[in-house]
Write a protein that holds these residues in place. Sequence first.
Motif, PDB file in Angstrom:
ATOM      1  N   VAL A   1     -23.714 -23.871 -24.918  1.00 42.40           N
ATOM      2  CA  VAL A   1     -25.077 -23.672 -24.429  1.00 42.40           C
ATOM      3  C   VAL A   1     -25.807 -22.663 -25.312  1.00 42.40           C
ATOM      4  O   VAL A   1     -26.980 -22.827 -25.637  1.00 42.40           O
ATOM      5  CB  VAL A   1     -25.075 -23.208 -22.951  1.00 42.40           C
ATOM      6  CG1 VAL A   1     -26.462 -22.736 -22.520  1.00 42.40           C
ATOM      7  CG2 VAL A   1     -24.608 -24.337 -22.048  1.00 42.40           C
TER       8      VAL A   1
ATOM      9  N   VAL B   1     -25.949 -27.153 -17.779  1.00 44.54           N
ATOM     10  CA  VAL B   1     -26.541 -25.988 -18.429  1.00 44.54           C
ATOM     11  C   VAL B   1     -26.998 -24.959 -17.402  1.00 44.54           C
ATOM     12  O   VAL B   1     -26.763 -23.755 -17.561  1.00 44.54           O
ATOM     13  CB  VAL B   1     -27.711 -26.410 -19.341  1.00 44.54           C
ATOM     14  CG1 VAL B   1     -28.425 -25.202 -19.903  1.00 44.54           C
ATOM     15  CG2 VAL B   1     -27.200 -27.288 -20.473  1.00 44.54           C
TER      16      VAL B   1
ATOM     17  N   GLN C   1     -26.471 -30.013 -22.929  1.00 43.17           N
ATOM     18  CA  GLN C   1     -26.927 -30.867 -21.833  1.00 43.17           C
ATOM     19  C   GLN C   1     -26.520 -32.313 -22.097  1.00 43.17           C
ATOM     20  O   GLN C   1     -25.985 -33.005 -21.236  1.00 43.17           O
ATOM     21  CB  GLN C   1     -28.459 -30.778 -21.742  1.00 43.17           C
ATOM     22  CG  GLN C   1     -29.071 -31.570 -20.610  1.00 43.17           C
ATOM     23  CD  GLN C   1     -29.419 -30.655 -19.446  1.00 43.17           C
ATOM     24  OE1 GLN C   1     -30.017 -29.602 -19.632  1.00 43.17           O
ATOM     25  NE2 GLN C   1     -29.017 -31.033 -18.265  1.00 43.17           N
TER      26      GLN C   1
ATOM     27  N   SER D   1     -28.629 -25.569 -26.398  1.00 40.47           N
ATOM     28  CA  SER D   1     -28.567 -25.948 -24.987  1.00 40.47           C
ATOM     29  C   SER D   1     -28.895 -27.437 -24.787  1.00 40.47           C
ATOM     30  O   SER D   1     -28.373 -28.075 -23.886  1.00 40.47           O
ATOM     31  CB  SER D   1     -29.496 -25.069 -24.155  1.00 40.47           C
ATOM     32  OG  SER D   1     -30.832 -25.332 -24.470  1.00 40.47           O
TER      33      SER D   1
END
Lengths: 340, 370
Positions: free
Chosen positions: B233, B247, B241, B237
Amino acid sequence: MELTAPTTRSAATGWVFKNKWLLLIGAIVVGAIVYAYATNDRVTVAVLASTLRQSTPLILGALCGLIGERSGVVNIGIEGQMLLAAFVAFLANVYIGNLWIALIIGALTGALMGALLAFMAVTLKMDQIIGGTVINILAVGLTGYFYTAGLVTKGKFAPISLGPLADIPLIGPVLFNNPPITYLAIILVFAVHYVLFHTRWGLRTRAVGEHPRAADTVGINVFRTRYINVILAGAIAGLGGAFLTLEGVGSFERLMTNGRGFLALAIMIFGKWTPLGAWAGALLFGFLYALNTQLQFSGVGLPPQLIGSLPYLATILVLAGFVGRSRAPAASGQPYETEG
Amino acid sequence: MTTASAPGNRGNGARWLRQIWRGISVPLVAVLLAGLIGAVLLQISGANPLQAYGALFKGAFGSPEAIQRTLEKATPLIFSGLAVAFAFKAGLFNIGAQGQLLIGAIVAAFVGFSIEGLPAIIHAPLALLIGGLAGALYGAIPGALKTYTGAHEVIVTIMLNYIAINITDYLADGPWKDPSPTNIVARTPRIMPSAELPIFGNIPLGFIFALVAAVVVWWVLYRTTLGYEIRTVGLNSSAAQYAGIRVARTIILAMAISGFLAGLGGAVETQGIVFRYQPGFNAGLGFDGITTALLGKTSPFGVIPAALLLGAMRAGASQMQFDAGVAKEITDVITAFILFFVAADVIVKWLIRQRESDDEQVVLSKGWGG
């Protein structure tokens, strides 16, 4: 952001529609102020004047931060820039005895710290968070080490009344009867807005902050643009520091910025990296602070420490409830390396 | 200490040694250069650099008590440094370690003074745990606000720092105020002896906890799924995801763990040093966590020497002030230059608030001239 088409103008109705929430909030604020003034004119003027004064160092710090980030340089050293400028401006006032020269020296000190940040971020390609932290610690160290108690100040800036404008009820005493750095801060908000969004220099600055490679390709000097912006931004933070010693408090105390540089950083993000947005944030914060003082005076049943939390709590609520997600300039924080 | 960038990246023995050398050679040179600049500054301002540094060293390492002082000063810095470093790994800038530390410190004090009759083996850990959890809760707020409303964690943590100061001031001067007749200041009662952290010889137990915490943080970050998710992340990020990592959950958890570490730092300070909560006694420790984390290159093991270095300067500063008449803020100037020189030659492609971009770089620390 209007980056892709900065010159497109929508029709007046389109503008109104686009900004309907802004206009609505503006109308509510104006209505509330008028109502408050009708109810208690003295307190209203006091609170609003205090709002403007409280917001001055914050907006100057926030302008410093956003100019840097617009050109791609994150500045968490605003606190240090302000602190050192406050100190040097104070010394200049003590030893030279001229407030205007002291103000210029304060701005120059900020600019020098800006140059140091630019050197670290642009030339050394140092991590920009570290660069800002270096400035913060350095400022605490230098001001603490060279501070000697017992230096006597040579006065501070007095309010300058702008003639007949100052006689307008409500608006006059709030807007047109202020010390010089407060005027300067208001002018700078609009100046920075104009330069960033309506001049070639501003367009180039934003290009460098969003996509330095593309900017470089069309012949913009990325390094030079960042240096100039960060140095000018430093000078503005320097004014914010000088405000504390030359206009606000009048003398220097250790760590007197008391986190204002970090608050300015928060306000910059709050205003989504725009001068006008940041100004709204700074004014909101200044207002909450002024209100806070009034509440402490009037002695509401709450303990003072809890009332003291209100500005910060309200900021979080406004941020979480209304402002929401914010986006930094794309290249902010990244050193730029030329190819080949 | 080179930060392992790719998860599961392990080297052989020889490379490891070389990395260690590369790791310590940079800070060593940095400290020397910074000391040199400090000496010039001292000389200019009319002090004797050798005398000042001698006193500084004596105050930090000159006796068992001095070493104990150094360890005591380093302990909260390790905790807050770990807190900031941990959040950095998740791509979050936790400026709020200060507030989380204060909340942890006062809650630990409350558990410490309000419960009577517990054996030390239960009371002290209980106070530590609840102090840490209070910090975790306080740290989770900005994480939750970020994921659910998009509120930037930098703003929220800055605001929460101020709110923490106000809350603790209120508690220490209100409901949790020391009621003893001789007390006129804002402070909580002294904690029960059963909640105090003991000292073994000259090594405070809190310091050992700090070392353990660093090992645990390293283990979580580099040997667990959660750590992998947190680092992913932190690096990107959107990619995280896309790869199916939750996340939102990861960000809240990372902030909570970061807050837990800071809160633990506050609790250790209360139970091992101050023995009560008193406003002002923990000022700046959380902010120093940022310095410590950056000096330690956001690596859990890098934080320890960084904290020891800063702690030693703090422990020795009073001696220096006393012996050589030098204002102790000179150590801040030296700290700034150490940080400068450690970072100056290192291209830490550390990007805060960055968005997804194609040329995403791994977070790496490169050695001096390497």
